[in-house]
Scaffold this motif. Sequence first.
Motif, PDB file in Angstrom:
ATOM      1  N   VAL A  32       0.929  -1.222   0.011  1.00  0.00           N
ATOM      2  CA  VAL A  32      -0.052   0.212  -0.070  1.00  0.00           C
ATOM      3  C   VAL A  32       0.937   1.310   0.094  1.00  0.00           C
ATOM      4  CG1 VAL A  32      -1.835   1.284   1.362  1.00  0.00           C
ATOM      5  CG2 VAL A  32      -1.866  -1.165   1.205  1.00  0.00           C
ATOM      6  N   SER A  33       0.793   1.806  -1.020  1.00  0.00           N
ATOM      7  CA  SER A  33       1.612   3.064  -1.295  1.00  0.00           C
ATOM      8  C   SER A  33       0.987   4.201  -0.593  1.00  0.00           C
ATOM      9  CB  SER A  33       1.795   3.718  -2.766  1.00  0.00           C
ATOM     10  OG  SER A  33       2.516   4.722  -2.846  1.00  0.00           O
ATOM     11  N   LEU A  34       1.645   5.094   0.524  1.00  0.00           N
ATOM     12  CA  LEU A  34       1.118   6.186   1.201  1.00  0.00           C
ATOM     13  C   LEU A  34       1.911   7.390   0.741  1.00  0.00           C
ATOM     14  CD1 LEU A  34       0.697   4.453   4.759  1.00  0.00           C
ATOM     15  CD2 LEU A  34      -1.122   4.941   3.108  1.00  0.00           C
ATOM     16  N   GLY A  35       1.051   8.488   0.647  1.00  0.00           N
ATOM     17  CA  GLY A  35       1.852   9.831   0.488  1.00  0.00           C
ATOM     18  C   GLY A  35       0.661  10.946   0.318  1.00  0.00           C
ATOM     19  N   ILE A  36       1.264  12.178  -0.009  1.00  0.00           N
ATOM     20  CA  ILE A  36       0.278  13.307  -0.190  1.00  0.00           C
ATOM     21  C   ILE A  36       0.112  13.283  -1.831  1.00  0.00           C
ATOM     22  CG2 ILE A  36       1.172  14.165   1.708  1.00  0.00           C
ATOM     23  CD1 ILE A  36       3.003  16.187   0.128  1.00  0.00           C
ATOM     24  N   ALA A  37      -0.705  14.112  -2.240  1.00  0.00           N
ATOM     25  CA  ALA A  37      -1.073  14.291  -3.640  1.00  0.00           C
ATOM     26  C   ALA A  37      -1.766  15.694  -3.750  1.00  0.00           C
ATOM     27  CB  ALA A  37      -1.972  13.242  -4.119  1.00  0.00           C
ATOM     28  N   GLY A  38      -1.890  16.155  -4.786  1.00  0.00           N
ATOM     29  CA  GLY A  38      -2.611  17.410  -5.356  1.00  0.00           C
ATOM     30  C   GLY A  38      -3.891  17.084  -5.943  1.00  0.00           C
ATOM     31  N   VAL A  39      -4.959  17.531  -5.829  1.00  0.00           N
ATOM     32  CA  VAL A  39      -6.322  17.305  -6.292  1.00  0.00           C
ATOM     33  C   VAL A  39      -6.194  18.281  -7.755  1.00  0.00           C
ATOM     34  CG1 VAL A  39      -7.547  18.756  -4.923  1.00  0.00           C
ATOM     35  CG2 VAL A  39      -8.635  17.014  -6.070  1.00  0.00           C
ATOM     36  N   TYR A  40      -6.893  17.580  -8.786  1.00  0.00           N
ATOM     37  CA  TYR A  40      -7.167  18.410  -9.831  1.00  0.00           C
ATOM     38  C   TYR A  40      -8.349  19.194  -9.711  1.00  0.00           C
ATOM     39  CZ  TYR A  40      -3.579  15.703 -12.418  1.00  0.00           C
ATOM     40  OH  TYR A  40      -2.615  15.013 -12.845  1.00  0.00           O
ATOM     41  N   PRO A  41      -8.490  20.550 -10.105  1.00  0.00           N
ATOM     42  CA  PRO A  41      -9.474  21.358  -9.795  1.00  0.00           C
ATOM     43  C   PRO A  41     -10.933  20.847 -10.440  1.00  0.00           C
ATOM     44  CG  PRO A  41      -7.694  22.560 -10.569  1.00  0.00           C
ATOM     45  CD  PRO A  41      -7.182  21.217 -10.727  1.00  0.00           C
ATOM     46  N   GLY A  42     -11.999  20.872  -9.514  1.00  0.00           N
ATOM     47  CA  GLY A  42     -13.253  20.322  -9.937  1.00  0.00           C
ATOM     48  C   GLY A  42     -13.223  18.597  -9.897  1.00  0.00           C
ATOM     49  N   ALA A  43     -12.054  17.936  -9.309  1.00  0.00           N
ATOM     50  CA  ALA A  43     -12.267  16.451  -9.657  1.00  0.00           C
ATOM     51  C   ALA A  43     -13.123  16.094  -8.332  1.00  0.00           C
ATOM     52  CB  ALA A  43     -10.790  16.087  -9.435  1.00  0.00           C
ATOM     53  N   GLY A  44     -13.372  16.538  -7.150  1.00  0.00           N
ATOM     54  CA  GLY A  44     -13.943  16.254  -6.303  1.00  0.00           C
ATOM     55  C   GLY A  44     -13.464  16.091  -4.892  1.00  0.00           C
ATOM     56  N   PRO A  45     -12.355  15.491  -4.727  1.00  0.00           N
ATOM     57  CA  PRO A  45     -11.591  15.620  -3.262  1.00  0.00           C
ATOM     58  C   PRO A  45     -11.481  16.940  -2.847  1.00  0.00           C
ATOM     59  CG  PRO A  45     -10.795  13.717  -4.738  1.00  0.00           C
ATOM     60  CD  PRO A  45     -11.556  14.846  -5.662  1.00  0.00           C
ATOM     61  N   GLU A  46     -11.443  17.257  -1.378  1.00  0.00           N
ATOM     62  CA  GLU A  46     -11.186  18.356  -0.899  1.00  0.00           C
ATOM     63  C   GLU A  46      -9.728  18.194  -0.197  1.00  0.00           C
ATOM     64  OE1 GLU A  46     -14.232  19.486   1.562  1.00  0.00           O
ATOM     65  OE2 GLU A  46     -15.857  19.477  -0.179  1.00  0.00           O
ATOM     66  N   ASP A  49      -8.633  15.261   2.588  1.00  0.00           N
ATOM     67  CA  ASP A  49      -9.404  14.018   2.120  1.00  0.00           C
ATOM     68  C   ASP A  49      -8.325  13.079   1.864  1.00  0.00           C
ATOM     69  OD1 ASP A  49     -11.911  15.007   2.406  1.00  0.00           O
ATOM     70  OD2 ASP A  49     -12.681  15.086   0.281  1.00  0.00           O
ATOM     71  N   THR A  50      -8.778  11.679   2.085  1.00  0.00           N
ATOM     72  CA  THR A  50      -7.860  10.657   1.536  1.00  0.00           C
ATOM     73  C   THR A  50      -8.371   9.988   0.490  1.00  0.00           C
ATOM     74  OG1 THR A  50      -7.220   9.973   3.814  1.00  0.00           O
ATOM     75  CG2 THR A  50      -7.099   8.430   2.116  1.00  0.00           C
ATOM     76  N   VAL A  51      -7.740   9.901  -0.719  1.00  0.00           N
ATOM     77  CA  VAL A  51      -7.882   9.354  -1.843  1.00  0.00           C
ATOM     78  C   VAL A  51      -7.390   8.130  -2.088  1.00  0.00           C
ATOM     79  CG1 VAL A  51      -8.114   9.596  -4.658  1.00  0.00           C
ATOM     80  CG2 VAL A  51      -8.260  11.550  -3.183  1.00  0.00           C
ATOM     81  N   LYS A 129      -8.430  11.787 -10.299  1.00  0.00           N
ATOM     82  CA  LYS A 129      -8.739  12.709  -9.576  1.00  0.00           C
ATOM     83  C   LYS A 129      -7.718  13.458  -8.814  1.00  0.00           C
ATOM     84  CE  LYS A 129     -13.160  10.486  -8.302  1.00  0.00           C
ATOM     85  NZ  LYS A 129     -13.790  11.521  -8.775  1.00  0.00           N
ATOM     86  N   ALA A 130      -6.482  12.899  -8.723  1.00  0.00           N
ATOM     87  CA  ALA A 130      -5.271  13.503  -8.140  1.00  0.00           C
ATOM     88  C   ALA A 130      -3.980  13.070  -9.022  1.00  0.00           C
ATOM     89  CB  ALA A 130      -5.235  12.775  -6.599  1.00  0.00           C
ATOM     90  N   GLU A 131      -3.019  14.003  -8.452  1.00  0.00           N
ATOM     91  CA  GLU A 131      -1.760  13.774  -9.118  1.00  0.00           C
ATOM     92  C   GLU A 131      -0.646  13.594  -8.210  1.00  0.00           C
ATOM     93  OE1 GLU A 131      -0.517  16.437 -12.419  1.00  0.00           O
ATOM     94  OE2 GLU A 131       0.874  17.197 -10.831  1.00  0.00           O
TER      95      GLU A 131
END
Length: 196
Positions: A32-46, A49-51, A129-131
């Motif tokens: 299980v890879s854990l880390g941080i990410a950026g959300v694409y504008p309008g993709a849903g997550p805030e 949030d965990t994606v 949803k995220a990058e």
Amino acid sequence: PPIELLVTGVGPTAAGGSTAGSLAQRPAAAVVSLGIAGVYPGAGPELLDTVLSTESVAAGEGRAEADAFTGLEAMGFGAFEGSDRAETSPDLVGRLSGIAQRAGPIATVAAVSGSDALAAAVAARTGAKAEAMEGAAIHLACVRTRTPFAELRVISNVVGDRDRHPWKLHEAVDRLGPLAVAAAAARRGEVREPLR
């Protein structure tokens, strides 16, 4: 069962190499890879949030031109048996879905999208949803060793123009420890709620 924490470093090269080397020495039941990410504008997550990944997308490898990008799949070289994307383990997704607010594809890039136009282009091309910068490389190491894989990311920022979009980097990093504990419990079948 015991859990081993592997610090891979930042970016697909470090992450893929570290994971492949570790799995070659010590096979794992799952990764299980854990880390941080950026959300694409309008993709849903805030923010914060965990994606949970449903697919890994190798979004940064291919041919870049001034106004276009061609992925390796279109060039006949996709990393995942000819494709730029691979489904994450349905079993792990099922077990981990209770601890994430959102689920969907996560794009892996070697250089983060630093402008709104580039972020929009990557989001449109991948449907992610995220990058982030590691997941697909770790996933590929797992595919090659037949190890089940999933990815959990805490949203630290909105992808694009860094000066215009909000950031919660430190708060997102602080959630990774509790997220690891929750992921281990969820994998064992213990019910857990999403982190807030």
